[in-house]
Design an enzyme around this catalytic site. Structure first.
Site: not given
Length: 223
Positions: A40, A66-68
């Site tokens: 990530r 960028i999402s959780q």
């Protein structure tokens, strides 16, 4: 499918993130494996690299995030992928969820409306050694008809309704996961196409950027 990630020194951080997701109720072993494999830190801006494995959303520029990881893992778990599916992702963003999908499906096409983000996502995927995903530029609310129909669709932006073109591009038995606006917030929903229509289940409260496009909100919704 994914060809394997590049080597790095963040494996311990990924393992901690996997355990955090497991404790929050993510049970799909394939999803957890994908989170444990995909680097990530290659999908976030350099300024946030040290926070890459926090279970939190991070900015990626141009008003996008960028999402959780938990929300992404919940979405992917709800798709119930076996590894043989063709999947459409609406909202490529940094390309991280795209990369996760390559570990879970046979082929992934991801559509991004912002050309700069699409280019960056392609670069991120290449840097991570990810194969099996096509990133295209377009209006995600229209879906991507050249490769339709899809076994599964995941949407990374919230609108008042799920765009009808996306529902129409699902196969019978196909699953779609998307955030929808609700009074006072948003909710993540799972929709299954059946022989008689569509069945919807609410999964969790969420926070996403607006879904921009012909079947979403106008361009100035992000202002």
């Amino acid at each position: 499918m994914a060809s394997g990630r590049v080597g790095d020194s963040y494996g311990g951080f990924r393992a901690q993130l996997v355990e955090a997701l497991r404790q929050k109720g993510i049970e799909d072993l394939a999803v957890l494996r994908a989170v444990g494999e995909v680097p990530r830190h290659l999908f976030v801006p350099d300024a946030f690299r040290q926070r890459a494995y926090e279970d939190s959303a991070l900015p990626i520029g141009l008003g996008q995030t960028i999402s959780q990881p938990y929300v992404q893992a919940l979405s992917l778990q709800a798709l119930q992928l076996s590894g043989r599916e063709r999947v459409l992702e609406v909202g490529t963003g940094s390309g991280y969820q795209t990369a996760l999908l390559t570990y879970l499906a046979d082929y992934v096409v991801s559509i991004e409306r912002i050309p700069e983000l699409a280019r960056a996502a392609r670069g991120n995927l290449d840097a991570a050694g990810i194969r099996g995903a096509q990133v295209v530029v377009g209006d995600g609310t229209l879906g991507w008809r050249p490769l339709a129909p899809y076994d599964a669709i995941v949407v990374a932006a919230a609108g008042p309704e799920v765009p009808r073109p996306l529902l129409d591009q699902l196969v019978l038995g196909g699953r779609l996961v998307a955030p929808r606006d609700r009074e006072g917030g948003q909710v993540l929903v799972r929709i299954v196409r059946t022989a008689t229509g569509f069945e919807e289940t609410e999964l969790a409260g969420v926070i996403f950027v607006p879904l921009i496009g012909r079947h979403g909100r106008p361009e100035d919704a992000n202002a």
